[in-house]
Design an enzyme around this catalytic site. Sequence first.
Site, PDB file in Angstrom:
ATOM      1  N   CYS A   1       5.351   3.962  -7.875  1.00  0.00           N
ATOM      2  CA  CYS A   1       6.667   4.366  -7.360  1.00  0.00           C
ATOM      3  C   CYS A   1       7.232   3.267  -6.443  1.00  0.00           C
ATOM      4  CB  CYS A   1       6.580   5.726  -6.664  1.00  0.00           C
ATOM      5  SG  CYS A   1       8.203   6.476  -6.430  1.00  0.00           S
TER       6      CYS A   1
ATOM      7  N   HIS B   1       4.880   8.716 -10.940  1.00  0.00           N
ATOM      8  CA  HIS B   1       3.647   9.021 -10.206  1.00  0.00           C
ATOM      9  C   HIS B   1       2.549   9.420 -11.179  1.00  0.00           C
ATOM     10  CE1 HIS B   1       5.092   9.016  -6.016  1.00  0.00           C
ATOM     11  NE2 HIS B   1       6.252   9.329  -6.556  1.00  0.00           N
TER      12      HIS B   1
ATOM     13  N   GLU C   1      -0.413  10.112 -10.523  1.00  0.00           N
ATOM     14  CA  GLU C   1      -1.241  11.139  -9.873  1.00  0.00           C
ATOM     15  C   GLU C   1      -0.570  12.506  -9.876  1.00  0.00           C
ATOM     16  OE1 GLU C   1       0.677   9.029  -8.420  1.00  0.00           O
ATOM     17  OE2 GLU C   1       1.393   9.728  -6.470  1.00  0.00           O
TER      18      GLU C   1
END
Lengths: 265, 205
Positions: free
Chosen positions: B80, B186, B188
């Site tokens: 990001c 992202h 994650e």
Amino acid sequence: MAKKRLIFTLLYNNGDFMLSRNFRLQKAGNINWLKSNYNFKRIAFSIDELIILDVSRNKRNLSCFCDHIKLIAEECFIPIAAGGGVVSLEHARTILNSGADKIVVNTALLKHPSLIKELVKIYGSQCIIASIDVIKKEDQLECYISNGMEKVNQDFCNYIKYVISLGVGEVYLNSIDKDGSGQGYMVALLEQLDNSVKVPIIIAGGAGNWSHLLEGLKHNMSQAVATANLFNFIGEGFPNARRRLLENSLDLATWSVDKVVSVND
Amino acid sequence: MIVIIDYGMGNLFSVQSALNYLGVSSQISSDVEVIKTASKLILPGVGSFYQAMENLRKSGLAKIITETVVQKKTPILGICLGMQLLALSSTENGFSEGFGFISSVIKRFELPPSSELKIPHVGFEYVDIVKNCKLMEGLGAGADFYFTHSYRMKFENQPFTVGTCLHGENFVAVFEDGYVCGTQFHPEKSQTNGLIILKNFIEKF
């Protein structure tokens, strides 16, 4: 355009996760139950986003709530929003530092509008979800704050406009009448909205089966549906619901749920 | 040791949780020695570009990261804002220079006034894999990932671009230039699609 979303809402009350029926709470189990018996991880891999709300009816214990956010976030690889009784910047910051990506606000929208504006300024509108609880009385839609205890002195359309004017990035519309009923969403809430509403709308309260999710998602005013019922989609309920929604050509994100991912040594 | 760089911006906890899930140990650190000796670096980040570079410069971390990446060729993954920092510069909150590992600039989305699309660009969106690469291996022609950003690296056929996304205009969603890579989304927060990317970064770089 971002894809539509399927959201699960966990209701937290002083160390336990709850079932809610018209905002009356019943204990389902604690974090160990949620992780082991309930196998929340399986559900987490079938949703696009998670919301965790501290709906504690007695005094809230923020650090205990945040410990629970962390424990859940450990095995949840999606955006997480959390809130419940957010009263200060420090309160919001503590939640965000516990693994949450967004803050959910409700009572503060009316009681502390300057806090909402400050949160939007610091974290950006995408970080702030406004939650509005609604009851339908005859033909009137009434809005409530404080866990459904205090009526807002504005009609639904004015209140939602006011809330959006504070700069929030999304609105979570929850029907207290339909909450926990399993009879489907109060689609009438969406019917009240017009094109002047530019923020994403999440509809919540009442989903009992996958066709309710479909009805909510198909509506052109909603970008997401949420369910807080721990038992309506138990076991394979959520993976199956998601599959059926995709089969009905809803534009949801896709990923392989069953592909085992771990690193080879 | 895989090191997640802590410079006071962003959700480090989520990145570490994803690595834990993959069975990989990692360390969140702002310690110069730890960063220098890392096997791989992850640079996460949420917030403003300007503030991030200020933090990195003032703490001396910017210099150490540059040395570690340029001299030791330690693989780095920017996520990001962290991805954007690896570029030449950004115009967010005034002009500021980034690390310059990737020769492209970051600017705000330029959408026509008539556009119904929103900024920030938030949500799961499809990423087209436009070039063979290590980072996106196993994801076929493309996959959905979670984005949240207002600034972007415009896609201009840069050779390092391996994944693109459309939000009114095509922008770079993933780049891979040797051992320097970044994702605008992202990983994650992108379910197994994102875990596969993190796994690839750990295994193949």
